[in-house]
Write a protein that holds these residues in place. Sequence first.
Motif, PDB file in Angstrom:
ATOM      1  N   PRO A  44       0.966  -1.140   0.065  1.00 15.11           N
ATOM      2  CA  PRO A  44      -0.068  -0.012  -0.072  1.00 15.11           C
ATOM      3  C   PRO A  44       0.947   1.369   0.058  1.00 15.11           C
ATOM      4  CG  PRO A  44       0.124  -0.985   2.080  1.00 15.11           C
ATOM      5  CD  PRO A  44       0.895  -1.954   1.268  1.00 15.11           C
ATOM      6  N   LYS A  45       0.464   2.327  -0.328  1.00 13.59           N
ATOM      7  CA  LYS A  45       1.058   3.707  -0.318  1.00 13.59           C
ATOM      8  C   LYS A  45       1.871   3.809   0.941  1.00 13.59           C
ATOM      9  CE  LYS A  45      -1.532   5.828  -4.185  1.00 13.59           C
ATOM     10  NZ  LYS A  45      -2.985   5.825  -3.965  1.00 13.59           N
ATOM     11  N   GLN A  46       0.735   3.752   1.939  1.00 13.62           N
ATOM     12  CA  GLN A  46       1.489   3.969   3.436  1.00 13.62           C
ATOM     13  C   GLN A  46       1.484   2.411   3.942  1.00 13.62           C
ATOM     14  OE1 GLN A  46      -0.745   6.669   5.773  1.00 13.62           O
ATOM     15  NE2 GLN A  46       0.290   6.061   7.866  1.00 13.62           N
ATOM     16  N   GLU A  47       2.694   2.289   4.698  1.00  5.96           N
ATOM     17  CA  GLU A  47       2.787   0.657   5.282  1.00  5.96           C
ATOM     18  C   GLU A  47       1.805   0.612   6.247  1.00  5.96           C
ATOM     19  OE1 GLU A  47       6.758  -0.096   6.925  1.00  5.96           O
ATOM     20  OE2 GLU A  47       5.679  -1.643   7.966  1.00  5.96           O
ATOM     21  N   GLY A  48       1.025  -0.817   5.991  1.00  6.52           N
ATOM     22  CA  GLY A  48      -0.218  -1.202   6.820  1.00  6.52           C
ATOM     23  C   GLY A  48      -1.410  -0.307   6.823  1.00  6.52           C
ATOM     24  N   VAL A  49      -1.758   0.442   5.759  1.00  5.40           N
ATOM     25  CA  VAL A  49      -2.845   1.380   5.726  1.00  5.40           C
ATOM     26  C   VAL A  49      -3.511   1.080   4.435  1.00  5.40           C
ATOM     27  CG1 VAL A  49      -3.729   3.551   6.030  1.00  5.40           C
ATOM     28  CG2 VAL A  49      -1.946   2.924   7.390  1.00  5.40           C
ATOM     29  N   CYS A  50      -4.876   0.697   4.361  1.00  5.14           N
ATOM     30  CA  CYS A  50      -5.301   0.594   3.086  1.00  5.14           C
ATOM     31  C   CYS A  50      -5.415   1.924   2.267  1.00  5.14           C
ATOM     32  CB  CYS A  50      -6.774   0.294   3.338  1.00  5.14           C
ATOM     33  SG  CYS A  50      -7.791  -0.149   1.613  1.00  5.14           S
TER      34      CYS A  50
ATOM     35  N   HIS B 298      -7.457   2.640  -0.149  1.00  5.14           N
ATOM     36  CA  HIS B 298      -8.992   3.018  -0.350  1.00  5.14           C
ATOM     37  C   HIS B 298      -9.800   3.781   0.797  1.00  5.14           C
ATOM     38  CE1 HIS B 298      -8.135   1.010  -3.959  1.00  5.14           C
ATOM     39  NE2 HIS B 298      -8.000  -0.289  -3.398  1.00  5.14           N
ATOM     40  N   ASP B 299      -9.534   3.041   2.015  1.00  2.93           N
ATOM     41  CA  ASP B 299     -10.417   3.664   2.986  1.00  2.93           C
ATOM     42  C   ASP B 299      -9.635   3.968   4.296  1.00  2.93           C
ATOM     43  OD1 ASP B 299      -9.984   1.064   4.029  1.00  2.93           O
ATOM     44  OD2 ASP B 299     -11.933   0.511   3.418  1.00  2.93           O
ATOM     45  N   GLY B 300      -8.007   3.907   4.288  1.00  5.78           N
ATOM     46  CA  GLY B 300      -7.636   4.171   5.473  1.00  5.78           C
ATOM     47  C   GLY B 300      -7.543   3.375   6.565  1.00  5.78           C
ATOM     48  N   ALA B 301      -8.151   2.104   6.345  1.00  2.58           N
ATOM     49  CA  ALA B 301      -8.308   1.008   7.467  1.00  2.58           C
ATOM     50  C   ALA B 301      -6.948   0.528   7.688  1.00  2.58           C
ATOM     51  CB  ALA B 301      -9.365  -0.025   7.321  1.00  2.58           C
ATOM     52  N   ALA B 302      -6.631   0.108   9.043  1.00  2.00           N
ATOM     53  CA  ALA B 302      -5.484  -0.692   9.182  1.00  2.00           C
ATOM     54  C   ALA B 302      -5.391  -1.992   8.722  1.00  2.00           C
ATOM     55  CB  ALA B 302      -5.303  -0.823  10.797  1.00  2.00           C
ATOM     56  N   LEU B 303      -4.428  -2.507   7.834  1.00  2.00           N
ATOM     57  CA  LEU B 303      -4.411  -3.805   7.193  1.00  2.00           C
ATOM     58  C   LEU B 303      -4.417  -5.035   8.314  1.00  2.00           C
ATOM     59  CD1 LEU B 303      -2.603  -2.756   3.847  1.00  2.00           C
ATOM     60  CD2 LEU B 303      -5.011  -2.762   4.178  1.00  2.00           C
ATOM     61  N   VAL B 304      -4.990  -6.146   7.833  1.00  2.00           N
ATOM     62  CA  VAL B 304      -4.791  -7.350   8.794  1.00  2.00           C
ATOM     63  C   VAL B 304      -4.267  -8.567   7.881  1.00  2.00           C
ATOM     64  CG1 VAL B 304      -6.648  -6.536  10.244  1.00  2.00           C
ATOM     65  CG2 VAL B 304      -7.207  -8.258   8.273  1.00  2.00           C
ATOM     66  N   GLN B 305      -3.637  -9.451   8.823  1.00  2.00           N
ATOM     67  CA  GLN B 305      -2.999 -10.739   7.994  1.00  2.00           C
ATOM     68  C   GLN B 305      -4.212 -11.854   8.355  1.00  2.00           C
ATOM     69  OE1 GLN B 305       0.553 -12.155   9.541  1.00  2.00           O
ATOM     70  NE2 GLN B 305       1.152 -13.051   7.684  1.00  2.00           N
ATOM     71  N   ARG B 306      -4.483 -12.450   7.515  1.00  2.00           N
ATOM     72  CA  ARG B 306      -5.382 -13.653   7.713  1.00  2.00           C
ATOM     73  C   ARG B 306      -4.742 -14.609   8.738  1.00  2.00           C
ATOM     74  NH1 ARG B 306      -7.645 -15.396   1.736  1.00  2.00           N
ATOM     75  NH2 ARG B 306      -7.101 -17.423   2.601  1.00  2.00           N
ATOM     76  N   PRO B 307      -5.604 -15.263   9.566  1.00  2.00           N
ATOM     77  CA  PRO B 307      -5.230 -16.260  10.325  1.00  2.00           C
ATOM     78  C   PRO B 307      -4.521 -17.428   9.901  1.00  2.00           C
ATOM     79  CG  PRO B 307      -7.601 -15.968  10.847  1.00  2.00           C
ATOM     80  CD  PRO B 307      -7.084 -14.977   9.785  1.00  2.00           C
ATOM     81  N   ASP B 308      -4.987 -17.817   8.676  1.00  2.00           N
ATOM     82  CA  ASP B 308      -4.537 -18.842   8.050  1.00  2.00           C
ATOM     83  C   ASP B 308      -3.304 -18.538   6.996  1.00  2.00           C
ATOM     84  OD1 ASP B 308      -6.171 -17.506   6.008  1.00  2.00           O
ATOM     85  OD2 ASP B 308      -7.133 -19.189   5.182  1.00  2.00           O
ATOM     86  N   ASP B 309      -2.707 -17.337   7.076  1.00  2.00           N
ATOM     87  CA  ASP B 309      -1.670 -16.809   6.105  1.00  2.00           C
ATOM     88  C   ASP B 309      -0.164 -17.254   7.002  1.00  2.00           C
ATOM     89  OD1 ASP B 309      -3.254 -16.703   4.131  1.00  2.00           O
ATOM     90  OD2 ASP B 309      -3.128 -14.484   4.087  1.00  2.00           O
ATOM     91  N   THR B 310      -0.225 -17.983   7.893  1.00  2.00           N
ATOM     92  CA  THR B 310       1.286 -18.276   8.551  1.00  2.00           C
ATOM     93  C   THR B 310       2.084 -19.424   7.817  1.00  2.00           C
ATOM     94  OG1 THR B 310       0.296 -19.972   9.955  1.00  2.00           O
ATOM     95  CG2 THR B 310       0.194 -17.802  10.852  1.00  2.00           C
ATOM     96  N   ALA B 311       3.229 -19.403   7.854  1.00  2.00           N
ATOM     97  CA  ALA B 311       4.042 -20.249   7.127  1.00  2.00           C
ATOM     98  C   ALA B 311       3.386 -21.769   7.432  1.00  2.00           C
ATOM     99  CB  ALA B 311       5.508 -20.204   7.538  1.00  2.00           C
ATOM    100  N   GLU B 312       3.342 -22.044   8.674  1.00  2.00           N
ATOM    101  CA  GLU B 312       2.756 -23.575   9.119  1.00  2.00           C
ATOM    102  C   GLU B 312       1.501 -23.749   8.452  1.00  2.00           C
ATOM    103  OE1 GLU B 312       1.802 -25.903  13.145  1.00  2.00           O
ATOM    104  OE2 GLU B 312       3.229 -24.088  13.174  1.00  2.00           O
ATOM    105  N   VAL B 313       0.582 -22.946   8.550  1.00  2.00           N
ATOM    106  CA  VAL B 313      -0.953 -23.406   7.924  1.00  2.00           C
ATOM    107  C   VAL B 313      -0.697 -23.507   6.395  1.00  2.00           C
ATOM    108  CG1 VAL B 313      -3.110 -22.676   7.582  1.00  2.00           C
ATOM    109  CG2 VAL B 313      -2.125 -22.384   9.937  1.00  2.00           C
ATOM    110  N   VAL B 314       0.213 -22.621   5.691  1.00  2.00           N
ATOM    111  CA  VAL B 314       0.331 -22.692   4.284  1.00  2.00           C
ATOM    112  C   VAL B 314       0.638 -24.107   3.986  1.00  2.00           C
ATOM    113  CG1 VAL B 314       1.726 -21.832   2.398  1.00  2.00           C
ATOM    114  CG2 VAL B 314       0.648 -20.321   3.890  1.00  2.00           C
TER     115      VAL B 314
END
Length: 216
Positions: A143-149, A151-167
């Motif tokens: 994103p243009k600013q790290e960790g921020v959307c 389009h709407d300025g919301a704080a970006l999140v990581q999906r709970p299933d996006d860890t190396a182990e779950v992948v």
Amino acid sequence: MRMVLLGAPGAGKGTHCKRIVDQYGLLHLSSGDILRRERAEGSELGKQAQGYMDAGALVPDDLIVEMMSKAVKAAPASGYVLDGFPRTVNQAEALDRSLEDGDAGIDVVMNLLVDDGVVVERITGRRSCPQCGAVYHVVNMPPKQEGVCDHDGAALVQRPDDTAEVVKNRLATYYEQTKPVVDYYRARRTVHDVDGNADADAVAALLFEKLDALKG
Ligand code: AP5
């Protein structure tokens, strides 16, 4: 146009479905997005799906088939692109049964091919906006600013299933249960393979070239 976009976790299905939707005016039907919405709303289906999703396993076929059959039936005549469904041969058979003209009810099947190492790097670096669903990558599509959307300025999140182990589990599940879906379609129709390893603009160009040729 009724289309199925196949590919491993992190192959870029969601990213490219959004571009396909903008270009061809189709409805994006993502089983993963629908399940995440159900979870956010705290529905019974969302509660039932949660444990499977967080472990990188598939949600049982009967729940998925019921959910996606409803979504496909409600889709507009202009068409749709299915993302994340069907994901087992049982689901592919159920989809064919639910379409009025059976497997002829799907016009195009595309398959995004991506190396396993690329999948891990893409998924562990993915961040998404909890408000508008926009998807980023910390390196490839920041994103243009790290960790921020953007389009709407919301704080970006990581999906709970996006860890190396779950992948690892998601990839194993893909090879065991979803790759046979590619073979299921290949036995019945043309499956258009697209190399998904390149950057997103190059992959989109390949997809559009194939889709334009098929539209005639
Ligand atoms: P789902 O949400 O469908 O996850 P998935 O198939 O694992 O796919 P992803 O969403 O992880 O990846 P994607 O291919 O859309 O990649 P993206 O475009 O985001 O399913 C989640 C869970 O729900 C499942 O594990 C299961 O439990 C359950 N489920 C869902 N459907 C089910 C079904 N039918 N049956 C049973 N259970 C079901 O891209 C990934 C990252 O890479 C992003 O950060 C993006 O910015 C970046 N990126 C994308 N393309 C490129 C590129 N070309 N170059 C560089 N970076 C790129």
